[in-house]
Design a protein around this motif. Structure first.
Motif, PDB file in Angstrom:
ATOM      1  N   GLY A 169       0.524  -1.690   0.030  1.00  0.00           N
ATOM      2  CA  GLY A 169      -0.054  -0.286   0.263  1.00  0.00           C
ATOM      3  C   GLY A 169       0.711   1.252  -0.157  1.00  0.00           C
ATOM      4  O   GLY A 169       1.619   1.087  -0.258  1.00  0.00           O
ATOM      5  N   THR A 170       0.399   2.459   1.008  1.00  0.00           N
ATOM      6  CA  THR A 170       1.273   3.337   0.273  1.00  0.00           C
ATOM      7  C   THR A 170       1.578   3.849   1.464  1.00  0.00           C
ATOM      8  O   THR A 170       2.560   4.955   1.797  1.00  0.00           O
ATOM      9  CB  THR A 170       0.283   4.227   0.115  1.00  0.00           C
ATOM     10  OG1 THR A 170      -1.073   4.640   1.413  1.00  0.00           O
ATOM     11  CG2 THR A 170      -0.393   4.001  -1.366  1.00  0.00           C
ATOM     12  N   ARG A 171       1.467   3.340   2.699  1.00  0.00           N
ATOM     13  CA  ARG A 171       1.103   3.931   4.042  1.00  0.00           C
ATOM     14  C   ARG A 171       2.368   3.335   4.329  1.00  0.00           C
ATOM     15  O   ARG A 171       3.151   4.008   5.559  1.00  0.00           O
ATOM     16  CB  ARG A 171       0.295   4.806   4.650  1.00  0.00           C
ATOM     17  CG  ARG A 171      -0.471   5.605   4.449  1.00  0.00           C
ATOM     18  CD  ARG A 171      -1.401   6.497   5.169  1.00  0.00           C
ATOM     19  NE  ARG A 171      -1.876   7.655   4.642  1.00  0.00           N
ATOM     20  CZ  ARG A 171      -2.432   8.495   4.876  1.00  0.00           C
ATOM     21  NH1 ARG A 171      -2.024   8.901   5.755  1.00  0.00           N
ATOM     22  NH2 ARG A 171      -2.667   9.510   4.180  1.00  0.00           N
ATOM     23  N   SER A 172       1.812   1.488   4.649  1.00  0.00           N
ATOM     24  CA  SER A 172       2.955   0.678   5.547  1.00  0.00           C
ATOM     25  C   SER A 172       5.049   0.823   4.716  1.00  0.00           C
ATOM     26  O   SER A 172       4.563   0.616   4.189  1.00  0.00           O
ATOM     27  CB  SER A 172       2.447  -0.468   5.262  1.00  0.00           C
ATOM     28  OG  SER A 172       2.084  -1.250   3.878  1.00  0.00           O
ATOM     29  N   SER A 173       5.252  -0.149   5.894  1.00  0.00           N
ATOM     30  CA  SER A 173       6.331   0.045   5.475  1.00  0.00           C
ATOM     31  C   SER A 173       7.008  -1.812   5.776  1.00  0.00           C
ATOM     32  O   SER A 173       6.514  -1.942   7.546  1.00  0.00           O
ATOM     33  CB  SER A 173       7.387   1.041   6.475  1.00  0.00           C
ATOM     34  OG  SER A 173       6.816   1.927   5.183  1.00  0.00           O
ATOM     35  N   PRO A 174       8.239  -2.149   5.484  1.00  0.00           N
ATOM     36  CA  PRO A 174       8.900  -3.464   5.921  1.00  0.00           C
ATOM     37  C   PRO A 174       8.940  -3.579   7.170  1.00  0.00           C
ATOM     38  O   PRO A 174       9.954  -2.110   8.386  1.00  0.00           O
ATOM     39  CB  PRO A 174       9.606  -3.763   5.251  1.00  0.00           C
ATOM     40  CG  PRO A 174       9.749  -2.638   4.188  1.00  0.00           C
ATOM     41  CD  PRO A 174       8.868  -1.913   4.736  1.00  0.00           C
ATOM     42  N   GLY A 175       8.327  -4.465   8.102  1.00  0.00           N
ATOM     43  CA  GLY A 175       8.731  -4.322   9.338  1.00  0.00           C
ATOM     44  C   GLY A 175       7.956  -5.609  10.502  1.00  0.00           C
ATOM     45  O   GLY A 175       7.503  -6.698   9.512  1.00  0.00           O
ATOM     46  N   THR A 176       7.486  -5.167  11.779  1.00  0.00           N
ATOM     47  CA  THR A 176       7.240  -6.536  12.372  1.00  0.00           C
ATOM     48  C   THR A 176       6.017  -5.724  12.774  1.00  0.00           C
ATOM     49  O   THR A 176       6.026  -4.606  13.079  1.00  0.00           O
ATOM     50  CB  THR A 176       7.938  -6.554  13.643  1.00  0.00           C
ATOM     51  OG1 THR A 176       9.005  -6.602  13.901  1.00  0.00           O
ATOM     52  CG2 THR A 176       7.347  -7.912  14.630  1.00  0.00           C
ATOM     53  N   TYR A 177       4.880  -6.897  12.200  1.00  0.00           N
ATOM     54  CA  TYR A 177       3.094  -6.346  12.284  1.00  0.00           C
ATOM     55  C   TYR A 177       2.967  -7.283  13.338  1.00  0.00           C
ATOM     56  O   TYR A 177       3.083  -8.766  13.164  1.00  0.00           O
ATOM     57  CB  TYR A 177       2.595  -6.101  10.436  1.00  0.00           C
ATOM     58  CG  TYR A 177       3.078  -5.351  10.407  1.00  0.00           C
ATOM     59  CD1 TYR A 177       2.307  -4.408  10.081  1.00  0.00           C
ATOM     60  CD2 TYR A 177       4.350  -5.277   9.529  1.00  0.00           C
ATOM     61  CE1 TYR A 177       3.101  -2.738   9.336  1.00  0.00           C
ATOM     62  CE2 TYR A 177       5.143  -3.778   8.977  1.00  0.00           C
ATOM     63  CZ  TYR A 177       4.611  -3.254   8.295  1.00  0.00           C
ATOM     64  OH  TYR A 177       4.104  -1.893   8.405  1.00  0.00           O
ATOM     65  N   VAL A 178       1.141  -6.503  13.941  1.00  0.00           N
ATOM     66  CA  VAL A 178       0.521  -7.712  14.221  1.00  0.00           C
ATOM     67  C   VAL A 178      -0.633  -8.025  13.415  1.00  0.00           C
ATOM     68  O   VAL A 178      -0.964  -6.346  13.194  1.00  0.00           O
ATOM     69  CB  VAL A 178       0.263  -7.389  15.822  1.00  0.00           C
ATOM     70  CG1 VAL A 178      -1.283  -8.372  15.950  1.00  0.00           C
ATOM     71  CG2 VAL A 178       0.938  -7.811  16.725  1.00  0.00           C
ATOM     72  N   CYS A 179      -0.929  -9.078  13.020  1.00  0.00           N
ATOM     73  CA  CYS A 179      -2.501  -9.408  12.287  1.00  0.00           C
ATOM     74  C   CYS A 179      -3.781  -9.277  13.729  1.00  0.00           C
ATOM     75  O   CYS A 179      -3.468 -10.403  13.730  1.00  0.00           O
ATOM     76  CB  CYS A 179      -2.004 -10.040  11.422  1.00  0.00           C
ATOM     77  SG  CYS A 179      -3.263 -10.350   9.958  1.00  0.00           S
ATOM     78  N   LEU A 180      -4.678  -8.744  13.080  1.00  0.00           N
ATOM     79  CA  LEU A 180      -5.796  -9.011  13.441  1.00  0.00           C
ATOM     80  C   LEU A 180      -6.896  -9.415  12.353  1.00  0.00           C
ATOM     81  O   LEU A 180      -7.450  -8.724  11.552  1.00  0.00           O
ATOM     82  CB  LEU A 180      -6.401  -8.036  14.479  1.00  0.00           C
ATOM     83  CG  LEU A 180      -8.177  -7.891  15.408  1.00  0.00           C
ATOM     84  CD1 LEU A 180      -7.667  -9.159  16.075  1.00  0.00           C
ATOM     85  CD2 LEU A 180      -8.119  -6.647  15.558  1.00  0.00           C
ATOM     86  N   ALA A 181      -7.299 -10.967  12.829  1.00  0.00           N
ATOM     87  CA  ALA A 181      -7.673 -10.928  12.001  1.00  0.00           C
ATOM     88  C   ALA A 181      -9.478 -11.310  12.447  1.00  0.00           C
ATOM     89  O   ALA A 181      -9.656 -11.957  13.050  1.00  0.00           O
ATOM     90  CB  ALA A 181      -7.794 -12.535  11.352  1.00  0.00           C
TER      91      ALA A 181
END
Length: 526
Positions: free
Chosen positions: A300-312
């Motif tokens: 997308g336009t705002r996210s960058s590589p790194g550590t994320y948490v996914c809430l599904a």
């Protein structure tokens, strides 16, 4: 040199042509008989079509065409066009020996004998797959840019409308609150008043969705423990979906906190659960789960590589076809029918995710349910983890001695409403419709507190606050806004009051602002 010249002169014209054709590897050059049977095969044809000469000589050239083109009769039309028009030229998909497709540029020329009779065809094919892929990539990039510009323009429009709508709602709801205190307790009048208030609150909720979509909503980013957040609203979620639907949760034992706004994430989660409920009219199971993952690419336009948490949020509902899935997050797109949805729900979730530095991903297949994923960056361990955003930690309104409060707003409806609230609270209220007028009043009057709107012409609320603090550094200030238009470089610490607000919100803000300013005592106005 003489040997070369003797060799060249000894070659027939046909021999020289054959040597030339055999030397070419970037083009497939081969001959066809009048019926389209392959009679010659050069190295270029072998290189990118994959057939040896022994495999293809004597075969019909239509075997290089896709099944769809063969079914439509394209090979025979190509020969017919070459015979009647003198040349056939086109681009299209062709098939290699291994079954893979490549994009080909094709020319077929008829070969005639001295009497004009067609004795065969010369066919030249060039592999343009890389060029086509590059062109398609460029087109996709252009389309993505166009869509981004369109969404940005729509976001600005939506945010501006929401800002103006917030001002109107602030006046409407505030006036209704004043009326609620003053009208006789006639049951019919009270019912009408409560109905108007309920409609105003729905309008306020709609503006919040519009602001979230346009990325103009202020978020109080802080570390949020997702299991605790989901657990805290689990009863609300279950009541909202009804007894026919079971809600399950799956969280790992160790999950780092996500960096987001807890209140807005709760709204986003509730929105996704409501969508899942609507997709399961006969009941089913909704699973809320989370996981940690490393992202190594920009999404997308705002996210960058790194550590994320996914809430599904995963449902067992009807699912979406490809067309619906493509449009699902578009603003104002809804499948719920007229009057049953604004079409801003998923846009709101998408906006909250992006403002938090993450993104929204939707996966669905018709008849197989839907998975909605909110990807959020992991919070820095050094960041504070308040129970609530600081802006919402306003003191409980306490009885205060009358203050002289200056209200500043360029909208006369909002200004009148704010003045009425302040006077109803027992304060002496002064009004100004611009920053310049406010500065003159502060210089002439003994003002205890300034409440200012942010979005004003010529001088914004933030600029006014800086001007006041340069002369009166201890002056308590409140910035009232329903729109996150504060510039990134804003360094003035101001108490924020979200529009539209109720009298109790205003009272709490006044009390908090005074306490923050460490005023020894509230002065009494004579």
């Amino acid at each position: 040199m003489e040997q070369v010249e003797r060799f060249a002169s000894s070659l027939t014209e046909e021999g020289r042509y054959r040597i030339l054709v055999e030397a070419v590897t970037d083009y497939a050059i081969y001959m066809l008989d009048p019926a389209g049977i392959v009679t010659s095969w050069n190295p270029g044809a072998r290189r990118f079509k994959g057939y040896e000469a022994s495999e293809i000589l004597g075969e019909h050239f239509s075997r290089f065409y896709t099944e769809e083109d063969k079914a439509s009769g394209l090979p025979s039309r190509a020969l017919q066009t070459a015979a009647t028009a003198g040349k056939f030229e086109s681009e299209g998909w062709r098939v290699r020996k291994d079954g893979s497709h490549f994009w080909a540029y094709v020319i077929i020329d008829p070969i005639r004998d001295p009497s004009g009779e067609i004795v065969g065809y010369a066919k030249v094919t060039r592999d343009l797959t890389e060029r086509k892929e590059a062109q398609e990539a460029l087109e996709r990039a252009r389309e993505a840019l166009f869509q981004s510009q369109k969404m940005e323009a729509l976001g600005q429009l939506t945010g501006g409308v929401a800002h103006d709508f917030n001002n109107l709602l602030a006046a409407i709801l505030g006036s209704l609150e004043m009326l609620r205190k003053r009208i006789p307790r006639d049951p019919k009048m009270v019912a009408l008043l409560e109905n108007a208030v309920a409609a105003g609150r729905r309008g306020a909720a709609l503006t919040q969705r519009m602001l979230a979509f346009s990325r103009r909503q202020r978020l109080a980013l802080a570390p949020v423990a997702l299991p605790a957040l989901v657990g805290g609203i689990s009863e609300l979620l279950q009541r909202s979906v009804g007894p026919q639907i079971q809600i399950q949760t799956q969280f790992p034992l160790a999950l780092p906190p996500a960096l987001t706004d807890a209140n807005q994430l709760e709204l986003a989660l509730l929105n996704l659960v409501m969508n899942a409920r609507d997709a399961m009219p006969e009941g089913g199971v909704i699973t809320i789960l989370a996981r940690q993952a490393e992202i190594h690419f920009k999404h997308g336009t705002r996210s960058s590589p790194g550590t994320y948490v996914c809430l599904a949020v995963v449902d067992t509902g009807e699912g979406m076809d490809d067309e619906t899935l493509t449009r699902a997050a578009e603003p104002f797109f809804t499948t719920k029918g007229i009057g049953k949805g604004t079409g801003l729900g998923l846009s709101m979730v998408h906006g909250i995710a992006e403002q938090s530095g993450g993104y929204l991903v939707l996966n669905s297949r018709k008849g197989e349910g839907t998975t909605a994923e909110i990807w959020l960056p992991v919070a820095d361990a050094a960041e504070p983890s308040p129970e609530q955003p600081e802006d919402s930690q306003m003191a409980t309104p306490a009885p205060v001695i009358s203050l002289t409060i200056l209200a500043v707003d360029d909208d006369p409806l909002v200004l009148t409403n704010t003045i009425s609230m302040l006077e109803d609270m027992g304060h002496r209220a002064l009004s100004a419709s611009s920053g310049a007028e406010a500065l003159r009043i502060v210089q002439l009057e003994a003002v205890d507190l300034v409440i200012t709107d942010q979005a004003m012409p010529k001088m914004t609320g933030l600029q006014l606050a800086k001007a006041i603090q340069s002369e009166y550094p201890d002056m308590p200030l409140i910035l009232a806004t329903g729109y996150a238009e504060l510039p990134a470089e804003a360094d003035v610490q101001l108490l924020m009051l979200n529009k539209p607000f109720w009298e109790e919100d205003l009272a709490a803000a006044v009390t908090t602002a005074i306490e923050r300013a460490s005023v020894p005592a509230f002065k009494t106005n004579e």
